[in-house]
Write a protein that holds these residues in place. Structure first.
Motif, mmCIF file in Angstrom:
data_model
loop_
_atom_site.group_PDB
_atom_site.id
_atom_site.type_symbol
_atom_site.label_atom_id
_atom_site.label_comp_id
_atom_site.label_asym_id
_atom_site.label_seq_id
_atom_site.Cartn_x
_atom_site.Cartn_y
_atom_site.Cartn_z
ATOM 1 N N LEU A 34 38.263 -45.703 94.251
ATOM 2 C CA LEU A 34 37.535 -44.593 94.424
ATOM 3 C C LEU A 34 36.265 -44.632 95.159
ATOM 4 N N SER A 35 35.562 -45.553 94.602
ATOM 5 C CA SER A 35 34.138 -45.852 95.318
ATOM 6 C C SER A 35 34.217 -46.147 96.805
ATOM 7 N N MET A 36 35.447 -46.582 97.073
ATOM 8 C CA MET A 36 35.503 -47.282 98.500
ATOM 9 C C MET A 36 36.329 -45.951 99.286
ATOM 10 N N GLN A 37 36.251 -44.838 98.784
ATOM 11 C CA GLN A 37 37.141 -43.700 99.233
ATOM 12 C C GLN A 37 38.752 -44.207 99.772
ATOM 13 N N ASN A 38 39.358 -45.418 99.173
ATOM 14 C CA ASN A 38 40.644 -45.721 99.552
ATOM 15 C C ASN A 38 41.756 -44.933 98.501
ATOM 16 N N TYR A 39 41.828 -43.615 98.892
ATOM 17 C CA TYR A 39 42.550 -42.960 97.879
ATOM 18 C C TYR A 39 43.900 -43.101 97.647
ATOM 19 N N ALA A 40 44.399 -43.783 98.755
ATOM 20 C CA ALA A 40 45.984 -44.102 98.498
ATOM 21 C C ALA A 40 46.260 -45.439 97.599
ATOM 22 N N ALA A 41 45.029 -46.206 97.821
ATOM 23 C CA ALA A 41 45.024 -47.415 96.660
ATOM 24 C C ALA A 41 44.692 -46.892 95.245
ATOM 25 N N VAL A 42 43.777 -45.861 94.903
ATOM 26 C CA VAL A 42 43.558 -45.314 93.700
ATOM 27 C C VAL A 42 44.996 -44.858 93.246
ATOM 28 N N ILE A 43 45.973 -44.151 93.975
ATOM 29 C CA ILE A 43 46.981 -43.780 93.581
ATOM 30 C C ILE A 43 48.067 -44.918 93.098
ATOM 31 N N THR A 44 48.070 -45.722 93.888
ATOM 32 C CA THR A 44 49.119 -46.950 93.733
ATOM 33 C C THR A 44 48.702 -47.765 92.524
ATOM 34 N N GLU A 45 47.554 -47.716 92.275
ATOM 35 C CA GLU A 45 47.059 -48.368 90.967
ATOM 36 C C GLU A 45 47.213 -47.556 89.727
ATOM 37 N N ALA A 46 46.678 -46.241 89.844
ATOM 38 C CA ALA A 46 46.788 -45.480 88.769
ATOM 39 C C ALA A 46 48.214 -45.156 88.362
ATOM 40 N N ASN A 47 49.094 -45.262 89.160
ATOM 41 C CA ASN A 47 50.573 -45.032 88.824
ATOM 42 C C ASN A 47 51.053 -45.828 88.096
ATOM 43 N N LYS A 48 50.364 -47.265 88.118
ATOM 44 C CA LYS A 48 50.970 -48.361 87.119
ATOM 45 C C LYS A 48 50.762 -47.845 85.757
ATOM 46 N N MET A 49 49.752 -47.209 85.399
ATOM 47 C CA MET A 49 49.345 -46.985 84.007
ATOM 48 C C MET A 49 49.219 -45.256 83.485
ATOM 49 N N VAL A 50 49.550 -44.626 84.575
ATOM 50 C CA VAL A 50 49.910 -43.259 84.284
ATOM 51 C C VAL A 50 51.173 -42.475 84.454
ATOM 52 N N SER A 51 51.848 -42.127 83.476
ATOM 53 C CA SER A 51 53.218 -41.331 83.583
ATOM 54 C C SER A 51 53.350 -40.496 84.443
ATOM 55 N N ALA A 52 54.204 -39.964 85.192
ATOM 56 C CA ALA A 52 54.213 -38.982 86.132
ATOM 57 C C ALA A 52 53.974 -37.676 85.790
ATOM 58 N N SER A 53 54.153 -37.180 84.516
ATOM 59 C CA SER A 53 53.937 -36.119 83.900
ATOM 60 C C SER A 53 53.312 -36.151 82.474
ATOM 61 N N ALA A 54 52.707 -35.011 82.096
ATOM 62 C CA ALA A 54 52.141 -34.963 80.931
ATOM 63 C C ALA A 54 53.249 -34.998 79.624
ATOM 64 N N PRO A 55 52.721 -35.501 78.418
ATOM 65 C CA PRO A 55 51.620 -36.065 78.176
ATOM 66 C C PRO A 55 51.569 -37.561 78.932
ATOM 67 N N PHE A 56 50.452 -37.571 79.404
ATOM 68 C CA PHE A 56 50.167 -38.857 80.286
ATOM 69 C C PHE A 56 49.736 -40.161 79.350
ATOM 70 N N SER A 57 50.412 -41.273 79.700
ATOM 71 C CA SER A 57 50.030 -42.502 78.948
ATOM 72 C C SER A 57 50.689 -43.503 79.701
ATOM 73 N N ALA A 58 50.172 -44.725 79.441
ATOM 74 C CA ALA A 58 50.379 -45.893 80.194
ATOM 75 C C ALA A 58 51.918 -46.518 79.676
ATOM 76 N N PRO A 59 52.801 -46.621 80.668
ATOM 77 C CA PRO A 59 54.079 -46.884 80.402
ATOM 78 C C PRO A 59 54.530 -48.647 80.149
ATOM 79 N N THR A 60 53.277 -49.455 80.342
ATOM 80 C CA THR A 60 53.289 -50.599 80.055
ATOM 81 C C THR A 60 52.170 -51.268 79.594
ATOM 82 N N GLY A 61 52.444 -52.279 78.865
ATOM 83 C CA GLY A 61 51.011 -53.172 78.243
ATOM 84 C C GLY A 61 50.606 -52.212 77.088
#
Length: 494
Positions: A239-266
């Protein structure tokens, strides 16, 4: 009873300690109770060295206090009450010099942490891995790399131009990647901002690969690095680099696609139902707190004099607080925003004192009295959600439905009377601004305001007697530490 890490125990055997000579600011000489040759000779000693890295990171002059404090008082939401240079009045006034306490000490303690990580990594390569075995070694090395990456990222936020200014081409930091054990190793030119970010991401990517999915206790899951820690920090870095595509890729690893949001692994990272729980002892180790700096009442295991968050933000006892009232809340800052409703639970973190012309507002998010044992937040799950929301909006330039849902998750957790819909926003810019506003409310007193202003090259707004600071003006970022300039002939100032 859950076992808590007492980092102070491990500090006494840390491979690198503080030295009294000035040159130690760059080349600290080992001060240990075990020889350099034997520091990695047993599994216990190796683990001691590892845990001392967390001890260095959580020092009150670094992530145990002042790094977080400076991130807020540089912004517009606090008013300095004491004019004390020791507690950052020059940081608040946006006029800190090369020799300022904040500028010199933050540089020193961050690089001390980095050097401890480097010495540890060198020691593992020289024999520590053989001592503890490949599996344990991989995890330990991953923890060291995460701490080093976080330390370099943190330095970038104060001492280097934001990534967007020249696409990372501006001077960054001296990139030290091997341990310094003696004098004469200070000279090193500053790498570019992009080169330092590349190293930060290399450390975090390699850490993610080898960190454990989770530990067996809630305490370790909050105070030691695991896979989701690395992923969460990468969303901040990108986010600090304004590389928004990479933010999405990383966040999707630990944010479920819909509410209630939670980390699916770990670790099952998720928002807590009540935000006030997260900041109330003994609940500092909930799944919302992805990474925090633990504090105890043991001597040497709390932030220390004039470093503590509650000391800065809470009013004194005469005004119903536990601190020294160094910084009150700006009455024209975020607390004046009418969209922050009176019923919002986060308003419970604001305390009033006095009446009429003497009325003041204070942040009481941190409640523990001296010796100030509130855990210091490094990153929470709510930040990952808002990082993803902002990245979705800025990458698509649309009023993205998932971004609205993520924003709602954070807002409605504290204010059930407020629900956003896509129709609430006339443009993607309006939604992006709403997310930034939510960040100011959600992370007030958690050190993110400076980073948010600078990463977007925004003017730091005026506050009290301090005028606004445009990105082109001196002290928009800090000067380089005077100690670095004195000892490193290749270093250049900002």
């Amino acid at each position: 009873m859950k076992k808590k890490i007492n980092y102070s125990v491990f500090f006494c055997l840390a491979l690198l300690g503080l030295s009294a000579c000035d040159r130690s600011l760059l080349t600290p000489i080992p001060q240990t109770s075990v020889s350099d040759a034997s520091a990695f000779s047993t599994p216990t000693r190796v683990q001691t060295q590892l845990l001392s890295l967390y001890g260095a990171l959580k020092d009150g002059n670094f992530y145990g206090g002042r790094y977080v404090i400076y991130g807020d008082i540089r912004g517009e939401d606090f008013i300095n009450e004491t004019s004390n240079l020791v507690t950052g009045s020059d940081v608040w006034g946006l006029n800190a010099t090369n020799s300022a306490t904040a500028v010199v000490n933050l540089w020193y303690f961050a690089y001390l942490t980095i050097n401890k990580c480097n010495v540890f990594l060198d020691g593992m390569a020289a024999g520590g891995t053989t001592v503890v075995g490949a599996e344990a070694a991989a995890k330990y090395i991953a923890e060291a790399k995460l701490i080093r990456g976080l330390s370099y990222y943190s330095l970038l936020q104060y001492y280097a131009r934001p990534y967007i200014d020249g696409n990372g081409s501006k001077p960054g930091l001296p990139l030290r990647l091997s341990g310094i054990k003696g004098v004469g190793q200070s000279n090193l030119a500053r790498s570019t901002v992009a080169e330092v970010y590349t190293q930060v991401l290399k450390d975090l990517n390699e850490a993610e690969a080898d960190l454990p999915l989770k530990y067996t206790t809630d305490t370790d899951n909050t105070t030691r690095a695991h896979k989701n820690t690395a992923i969460a920090l990468k969303t901040r870095v990108y986010l600090s680099m304004q590389n928004y595509a990479a933010v999405i890729t990383e966040a999707n690893k630990m944010v479920s696609a819909s509410a209630p949001f939670s980390a699916p692994t770990g670790v099952a990272n998720a928002l807590q139902a009540d935000i006030t729980t997260v900041f109330t002892a003994p609940n500092f180790t909930t799944t919302e707190s992805i990474f925090s700096m633990p504090m105890t009442t043991t001597s040497g295991d709390f932030p220390g004099t004039q470093n503590q968050l509650a000391f800065y933000y809470s009013p004194n006892t005469a005004n119903g607080g536990v601190g020294n009232g160094e910084y009150s809340l700006n009455p024209k800052g975020i607390i004046a925003d009418t969209s922050w409703g009176a019923s919002d639970k986060r308003r419970a973190f604001i305390k009033q004192s006095g009446t009429g012309a003497n009325a003041k507002s204070w942040l009481v998010k941190y409640k523990e009295k001296s010796p100030y044992t509130d855990y210091v937040p490094v990153i929470r799950y709510s930040e990952v959600l808002l990082n993803l929301a902002e990245a979705k909006v800025r990458s698509t330039n649309t009023v993205d439905a998932q971004a609205v849902a993520l924003l709602n998750a954070v807002r409605r957790r504290s204010d059930a009377t407020k629900t956003y819909t896509t129709a609430s926003f006339a443009s993607s810019a309006d939604l992006a601004n709403a997310i930034l506003l939510e960040r100011r409310i959600e992370f007030l007193g958690e050190g993110l305001r400076n980073n948010d202003l600078v990463r977007l090259l925004q003017t730091i707004p005026a506050k009290g007697t301090v005028p606004a600071k445009a990105p082109s003006e001196p002290n928009y970022i800090w000067p380089i530490s005077a100690s670095e300039l004195a000892l490193n002939n290749l270093a250049t100032d900002n």
